[in-house]
Scaffold this motif. Structure first.
Motif, PDB file in Angstrom:
ATOM      1  N   PRO A   1       1.842   8.643   4.176  1.00  0.00           N
ATOM      2  CA  PRO A   1       0.155   8.392   3.813  1.00  0.00           C
ATOM      3  C   PRO A   1       0.042   9.760   2.838  1.00  0.00           C
ATOM      4  CG  PRO A   1       1.682   9.099   5.819  1.00  0.00           C
ATOM      5  CD  PRO A   1       2.944   8.332   5.151  1.00  0.00           C
TER       6      PRO A   1
ATOM      7  N   VAL B   1      -1.865   4.404  12.238  1.00  0.00           N
ATOM      8  CA  VAL B   1      -2.618   5.145  10.672  1.00  0.00           C
ATOM      9  C   VAL B   1      -3.574   4.065  10.112  1.00  0.00           C
ATOM     10  CG1 VAL B   1      -1.519   6.185   8.608  1.00  0.00           C
ATOM     11  CG2 VAL B   1      -1.151   7.211  10.022  1.00  0.00           C
TER      12      VAL B   1
ATOM     13  N   ILE C   1       1.006   3.960   2.732  1.00  0.00           N
ATOM     14  CA  ILE C   1       0.552   3.126   4.113  1.00  0.00           C
ATOM     15  C   ILE C   1       1.218   3.033   5.163  1.00  0.00           C
ATOM     16  CG2 ILE C   1      -1.135   3.042   5.563  1.00  0.00           C
ATOM     17  CD1 ILE C   1      -2.001   5.606   3.804  1.00  0.00           C
TER      18      ILE C   1
ATOM     19  N   THR D   1       4.470   3.624   6.829  1.00  0.00           N
ATOM     20  CA  THR D   1       4.824   5.468   7.953  1.00  0.00           C
ATOM     21  C   THR D   1       5.768   4.851   9.146  1.00  0.00           C
ATOM     22  OG1 THR D   1       2.251   5.831   7.308  1.00  0.00           O
ATOM     23  CG2 THR D   1       2.298   6.541   9.454  1.00  0.00           C
TER      24      THR D   1
END
Lengths: 324, 324
Positions: free
Chosen positions: B64, B129, B118, B121
């Motif tokens: 992230p 997230v 991202i 994650t």
């Protein structure tokens, strides 16, 4: 199972009920605007139909279907800036109706909105759906860049053109089907077959678009016949012609491409005649038939009863026979 | 726990080792280029530090962190097109070095690359997230649109300006910390406190940028002093001045803003004198101190031993005292 009409009703209702904040108006109004221009909603329809092959609950696939349609419309919005297009589906493009900055930023926001819907996929499917979506999205960008690179080149090999439209168009059709299949509970193998089906189908659709621009029925075709010819767009037909023409025919074709357009109708007629002389239409039709067949070789491998597959077969066949 | 230097080394190594396909060159080279221009790597540093508050494994937060840094650089790339900026960190902007279409499309690809990281994650954290990242990304777009809207307005209330920079700058700093905290295993309450800490901190950072443009040390400040004054950029200082000036001072300020710039040095000197007369520098400093304090009210509520918090405190304090 739901009919094509029922599926499209669900999709259109969900798209119409997408709501965005009222402000900043220049960020969100263009998103509503481009979505309101309609379109066939081909990709989300395929997502729900692919889901419906394996599950009676098409709702399972609605969020990724919406994400895919939002992403597709985002690419139209940004492509129109890059292509300096004035019109989209008979209406002003976003960068013309507002301005370029608004089109850039509202497009960016639309891509985020696409990911928001993709992110609402059930957790069990989320990692693979995200990975496929991102891989596809980046391939679509690659396709657009290669397409722009082609505009600067005189001659493009046919296989390079087919690889470009695979990236720019076919992979998103393929991913729409694969993701829908996953959401419906398909095995990896089944979802992979639907990806292959969609990939060949997407190629066939794009070549058909190229063909219809020249040989479509003016009464029913959405755009003006010959638009691609007038703008020298590197379609499969022009590429085939450039690669097969020799002697005086090649000289004539090059002249039509290089000289400024005085009389569009005259140019369309002349270039169409060159295509006719070279048999371009029939070569293109054969290539379409070949992708169509390849698509159904993959589809036929799906071990599902024909009754479950019929709606998708009928939907795709109708699209392949369209004159618009 | 890792020191700031160790954390930044990890981040820089990972950014340098990001690899993109060689072709299409105009799609991927601009991404490598803008990443190579450096920068403080503030956001990913905060992500790893926040993770490190709760876990000794900062690697948990690296994906992230990379996604956030890629997203931040994507916004710079597209903002530079919209602002018609020629330079970024002393080098040509992407749309100047290549062209506008390349900048639009490589920016689009960079946003997808951001989401790719991202998406890596861990599954347990993935939904929250993703949700926080998308919410933040859309807020950053809102902030950029509001900022562009301000350029067309004569006067902007201070609270509207602060809300704009909260969206354009502060929320991403806040999300960087919150996401890092989640990755390290923080509770929702702890991660929420870090979000609040980052939000106030981001506001303080932006106001400090505005202040340094006028009152920074020319020797160490990265940009030319007074650049915002010359370009009439609506900074917190100009907005404060416009809202508090009256009579002949207001007239003088409006004249400097409206007239074409003949001698930049003269304009900088004159507008700075107006700021001095109105005490704008000290009002701005008080506002910065107030956000700084608010940030640490949130941070102090974190029930962690001071020894764990010290590295983050020192890093943030050094940034607040910077003259560059």
């Amino acid at each position: 199972m739901l009919t094509a009409t029922e599926i499209q009703k669900i999709i259109n209702q969900r798209i119409e009920s997408l709501s965005f904040p009222a402000t900043p108006a220049d960020l969100y109004d263009p998103i509503q605007y481009i979505l309101s221009l309609g379109g066939k909603r081909l990709r989300p329809t395929l997502t729900l139909m692919a889901c419906n092959l394996f599950s009676d609950e098409v709702e399972l696939a609605i969020e990724p279907a919406l994400g895919i349609e939002l992403f597709h419309n985002f690419t139209l919005l940004h492509d129109d800036i890059m292509d300096k297009a004035d019109k989209r589906r008979g209406h002003l493009t976003v960068h013309r109706k507002w301005n370029e900055n608004v089109a850039i930023l509202s497009g960016d926001a639309m891509q985020i909105e696409a990911y928001r819907h993709i992110s609402l996929t059930s957790v069990a499917n989320l990692p693979r759906v995200l990975a496929r979506f991102s891989q596809t999205a980046i391939e679509v960008c690659e396709g657009q860049q290669i397409d722009m690179d082609f505009e600067k080149r005189c001659e493009v090999p046919e296989e390079d053109y087919l690889e470009m439209i695979r990236l720019k168009t076919a992979v998103l059709v393929a991913a729409s089907l694969q993701i829908g299949a996953w959401m419906g509970g398909a095995t990896e193998q089944e979802a992979g077959l639907l990806y292959d089906f969609g990939s060949s189908l997407g190629l066939a659709f794009q070549l058909q678009d190229d063909l219809l621009d020249v040989y479509g029925d003016a009464k029913t075709f959405g755009k003006n016949i010959g638009g691609d010819i007038v703008s020298n767009k590197k379609t499969f037909l022009l590429i085939l012609a450039m690669n097969s023409a020799t002697g005086s025919i090649k000289e004539s074709l090059l002249r039509w491409i290089k000289e400024p357009v005085v009389n569009p109708e005259e140019k369309i007629k002349a270039v169409t005649e060159i295509y006719d002389t070279l048999g371009i239409g029939s070569i293109c039709k054969k290539q379409i038939a070949s992708f169509h067949e390849k698509a159904f070789v993959a589809f036929d491998k799906l071990g599902l009863p024909l009754s479950r597959k019929q709606i998708l077969i009928d939907y795709v066949s109708a699209l392949m026979q369209r004159q618009t």
